[in-house]
Design a protein around this motif. Structure first.
Motif, PDB file in Angstrom:
ATOM      1  N   MET A  97      -1.845 129.092 -25.004  1.00 42.57           N
ATOM      2  CA  MET A  97      -0.972 127.922 -25.129  1.00 42.57           C
ATOM      3  C   MET A  97      -1.780 126.632 -24.992  1.00 42.57           C
ATOM      4  O   MET A  97      -1.599 125.688 -25.758  1.00 42.57           O
ATOM      5  CB  MET A  97       0.150 127.965 -24.094  1.00 42.57           C
ATOM      6  N   HIS A  98      -2.699 126.601 -24.025  1.00 45.03           N
ATOM      7  CA  HIS A  98      -3.546 125.416 -23.839  1.00 45.03           C
ATOM      8  C   HIS A  98      -4.402 125.180 -25.078  1.00 45.03           C
ATOM      9  O   HIS A  98      -4.510 124.047 -25.565  1.00 45.03           O
ATOM     10  CB  HIS A  98      -4.455 125.589 -22.621  1.00 45.03           C
ATOM     11  N   TYR A  99      -5.007 126.253 -25.579  1.00 44.54           N
ATOM     12  CA  TYR A  99      -5.859 126.164 -26.762  1.00 44.54           C
ATOM     13  C   TYR A  99      -5.086 125.611 -27.958  1.00 44.54           C
ATOM     14  O   TYR A  99      -5.558 124.712 -28.658  1.00 44.54           O
ATOM     15  CB  TYR A  99      -6.435 127.547 -27.084  1.00 44.54           C
ATOM     16  N   GLU A 100      -3.884 126.145 -28.185  1.00 46.86           N
ATOM     17  CA  GLU A 100      -3.074 125.689 -29.310  1.00 46.86           C
ATOM     18  C   GLU A 100      -2.702 124.216 -29.164  1.00 46.86           C
ATOM     19  O   GLU A 100      -2.716 123.467 -30.148  1.00 46.86           O
ATOM     20  CB  GLU A 100      -1.827 126.566 -29.447  1.00 46.86           C
ATOM     21  N   GLN A 101      -2.407 123.783 -27.966  1.00 49.20           N
ATOM     22  CA  GLN A 101      -2.096 122.367 -27.737  1.00 49.20           C
ATOM     23  C   GLN A 101      -3.327 121.498 -27.998  1.00 49.20           C
ATOM     24  O   GLN A 101      -3.222 120.424 -28.592  1.00 49.20           O
ATOM     25  CB  GLN A 101      -1.601 122.153 -26.314  1.00 49.20           C
ATOM     26  N   GLU A 102      -4.483 121.958 -27.554  1.00 51.17           N
ATOM     27  CA  GLU A 102      -5.714 121.187 -27.721  1.00 51.17           C
ATOM     28  C   GLU A 102      -6.137 121.095 -29.182  1.00 51.17           C
ATOM     29  O   GLU A 102      -6.724 120.092 -29.597  1.00 51.17           O
ATOM     30  CB  GLU A 102      -6.829 121.802 -26.877  1.00 51.17           C
ATOM     31  N   CYS A 103      -5.829 122.131 -29.949  1.00 53.36           N
ATOM     32  CA  CYS A 103      -6.234 122.161 -31.355  1.00 53.36           C
ATOM     33  C   CYS A 103      -5.164 121.606 -32.282  1.00 53.36           C
ATOM     34  O   CYS A 103      -5.445 121.359 -33.454  1.00 53.36           O
ATOM     35  CB  CYS A 103      -6.568 123.584 -31.781  1.00 53.36           C
ATOM     36  N   GLY A 104      -3.968 121.447 -31.808  1.00 53.64           N
ATOM     37  CA  GLY A 104      -2.912 120.947 -32.657  1.00 53.64           C
ATOM     38  C   GLY A 104      -2.583 121.879 -33.804  1.00 53.64           C
ATOM     39  O   GLY A 104      -2.013 121.468 -34.801  1.00 53.64           O
ATOM     40  N   GLU A 109      -8.165 118.324 -32.112  1.00 57.44           N
ATOM     41  CA  GLU A 109      -7.553 118.044 -30.827  1.00 57.44           C
ATOM     42  C   GLU A 109      -6.433 117.005 -30.989  1.00 57.44           C
ATOM     43  O   GLU A 109      -6.542 116.068 -31.767  1.00 57.44           O
ATOM     44  CB  GLU A 109      -8.604 117.502 -29.848  1.00 57.44           C
ATOM     45  N   LEU A 110      -5.351 117.228 -30.246  1.00 57.69           N
ATOM     46  CA  LEU A 110      -4.253 116.271 -30.244  1.00 57.69           C
ATOM     47  C   LEU A 110      -4.644 115.021 -29.503  1.00 57.69           C
ATOM     48  O   LEU A 110      -5.401 115.055 -28.559  1.00 57.69           O
ATOM     49  CB  LEU A 110      -3.021 116.885 -29.556  1.00 57.69           C
TER      50      LEU A 110
END
Length: 111
Positions: A97-104, A109-110
């Protein structure tokens, strides 16, 4: 089926990636996905050096696999039920979940 993409990359690449953080004050300010990768590479390179996997003949895949096995042992010892795999799987779900948020979702990265 096992993806062997990391098998062809020598472990010494981790040292090169970790150099991205040289001269950055601590705590490191994360500004890009490269910074995230460099932090992981730095930790894995330290592990590779401690375990003798810091050779051109070893692969990044071997270093990551051995490190994950050690994380399983750590989780097993820290989990009251001794369920290292269950503990690590839960952590991996959160990490995804963290990775997906960071990668957008597209590798960037968002903001």
């Amino acid at each position: 089926m096992k993806n062997n993409t990391l098998n062809g990359i020598p472990a010494t690449v981790l040292e090169t990636m970790a150099e991205h953080l040289i001269d950055q004050p601590e705590p490191v300010k994360i500004r890009s996905v490269e910074d995230h990768a460099a932090l992981a590479a730095q930790a894995l390179w330290a592990f590779a050096c401690k375990t003798g996997l810091n050779r051109e003949s070893e692969s990044v895949e071997t270093v990551v696999t051995d490190f994950l096995a050690n994380l399983l042992h750590l989780c097993e010892q820290c989990d009251p039920d001794g369920d290292g795999a269950g503990c690590l799987n839960g952590l991996l779900e959160t990490a995804m979940m963290h990775y997906e948020q960071e990668c957008g979702g597209n590798g960037e990265e968002l903001i």
